[in-house]
Design a protein around this motif. Structure first.
Motif, PDB file in Angstrom:
ATOM      1  N   LEU A   1       4.631  11.985   8.610  1.00 55.24           N
ATOM      2  CA  LEU A   1       3.404  11.368   8.100  1.00 55.24           C
ATOM      3  C   LEU A   1       2.160  11.813   8.854  1.00 55.24           C
ATOM      4  CD1 LEU A   1       4.683   7.714   7.487  1.00 55.24           C
ATOM      5  CD2 LEU A   1       4.287   9.485   5.777  1.00 55.24           C
TER       6      LEU A   1
ATOM      7  N   ARG B   1       5.538   4.436   1.965  1.00 56.00           N
ATOM      8  CA  ARG B   1       6.020   5.700   2.541  1.00 56.00           C
ATOM      9  C   ARG B   1       6.741   5.458   3.859  1.00 56.00           C
ATOM     10  NH1 ARG B   1       1.082   9.321   2.864  1.00 56.00           N
ATOM     11  NH2 ARG B   1       2.492  10.840   3.780  1.00 56.00           N
TER      12      ARG B   1
ATOM     13  N   SER C   1       0.848  -1.205   0.000  1.00 55.74           N
ATOM     14  CA  SER C   1       0.000   0.000   0.000  1.00 55.74           C
ATOM     15  C   SER C   1       0.877   1.245   0.000  1.00 55.74           C
ATOM     16  CB  SER C   1      -0.897   0.004   1.241  1.00 55.74           C
ATOM     17  OG  SER C   1      -0.110   0.194   2.405  1.00 55.74           O
ATOM     18  N   GLU C   2       0.305   2.364  -0.397  1.00 56.63           N
ATOM     19  CA  GLU C   2       1.029   3.632  -0.434  1.00 56.63           C
ATOM     20  C   GLU C   2       1.573   3.971   0.952  1.00 56.63           C
ATOM     21  OE1 GLU C   2       2.873   6.950  -1.718  1.00 56.63           O
ATOM     22  OE2 GLU C   2       1.892   5.525  -3.031  1.00 56.63           O
ATOM     23  N   GLN C   3       0.752   3.752   1.995  1.00 53.54           N
ATOM     24  CA  GLN C   3       1.179   4.043   3.364  1.00 53.54           C
ATOM     25  C   GLN C   3       2.405   3.193   3.752  1.00 53.54           C
ATOM     26  OE1 GLN C   3       0.134   6.431   5.312  1.00 53.54           O
ATOM     27  NE2 GLN C   3       1.091   5.851   7.241  1.00 53.54           N
ATOM     28  N   CYS C   4       2.363   1.920   3.437  1.00 53.76           N
ATOM     29  CA  CYS C   4       3.508   1.041   3.739  1.00 53.76           C
ATOM     30  C   CYS C   4       4.755   1.492   2.996  1.00 53.76           C
ATOM     31  CB  CYS C   4       3.189  -0.406   3.372  1.00 53.76           C
ATOM     32  SG  CYS C   4       2.279  -1.295   4.635  1.00 53.76           S
TER      33      CYS C   4
ATOM     34  N   CYS D   1       4.191  -3.787   7.736  1.00 54.47           N
ATOM     35  CA  CYS D   1       4.558  -3.611   6.321  1.00 54.47           C
ATOM     36  C   CYS D   1       5.713  -4.541   5.920  1.00 54.47           C
ATOM     37  CB  CYS D   1       4.934  -2.155   6.054  1.00 54.47           C
ATOM     38  SG  CYS D   1       3.527  -1.019   6.186  1.00 54.47           S
TER      39      CYS D   1
ATOM     40  N   ASN E   1       3.322  -0.101  12.256  1.00 56.14           N
ATOM     41  CA  ASN E   1       3.186  -0.040  10.791  1.00 56.14           C
ATOM     42  C   ASN E   1       4.420  -0.632  10.095  1.00 56.14           C
ATOM     43  OD1 ASN E   1       0.647   1.099  10.707  1.00 56.14           O
ATOM     44  ND2 ASN E   1       1.385   3.202  10.514  1.00 56.14           N
TER      45      ASN E   1
END
Length: 187
Positions: free
Chosen positions: A158, A139, A134-137, A173, A169
């Motif tokens: 963030l 980043r 995912s984008e969050q992971c 991730c 996280n």
């Protein structure tokens, strides 16, 4: 000092008794000398026979004249031939060692190249699988692992309220990234 003529005559006429006398008189000295100079009794026997054949060829077949000591002549021929053999062995050994070293270097280079290629392939696969996160992971992992930010700096960057959440996280991730990698590549 044994005169050469009776021994040369025994060789020329292939007189068994005379040839036996040559062996009895001179072979022990040649054997001892060869064994004292990095050889074996078998080497000495071969060398002795080669020397007799050389004497036969030059002084019996070709008729060259010789008036000196038969034992001196025989020993001189044996020594020269033995030194030539030792020199040849050293050269051969040097060549063998150089070749072995070259092959070891080449094998090591191939192993290193193979390991480098495998590492590059693994890195490419990791990067491909990274895109599935995912984008969050992506980043979180990029900030922590690539850019070297601390957990607190990553949380602030963030907009995450606590460093503990960033740790959670990160571990979630990384676990997902490993899972995707092994599902895809079975390394």
């Amino acid at each position: 000092m044994a005169a050469a003529q009776p021994y040369l005559k025994a060789l020329r006429e292939r007189d068994d008794r005379g040839i036996r006398e040559i062996y009895e008189a001179f072979a022990p000295a040649v054997r001892q000398w060869v064994c004292n100079n990095s050889g074996t009794p078998s080497d000495a026997q071969d060398l002795f026979q080669e020397a007799l054949m050389a004497i036969y060829d030059r002084y019996c077949l070709r008729g060259a004249a010789f008036q000196g000591s038969f034992g001196g002549l025989l020993m001189t021929i044996c020594k020269r031939r033995w030194y030539d053999r030792l020199s040849g062995k050293k050269q051969d050994e040097g060549i063998r060692n150089a070749e072995a070293s070259r092959y070891e270097d080449e094998a090591e280079a191939w192993e290193t190249a193979g390991a480098t290629i495998q590492q590059q392939q693994r890195q490419q696969r990791l990067e491909q699988v990274f895109q599935y996160l995912s984008e969050q992971c992506r980043r979180v992992l990029t900030l922590l692992m690539t850019e070297g930010l601390t957990v607190e700096e990553t949380a602030e960057h963030l907009g995450i309220s606590s460093a503990n959440t960033v740790y959670q996280n990160k571990h979630r991730c990384l676990s997902r990234w490993r899972q995707l990698y092994f599902e895809q590549y079975n390394d």
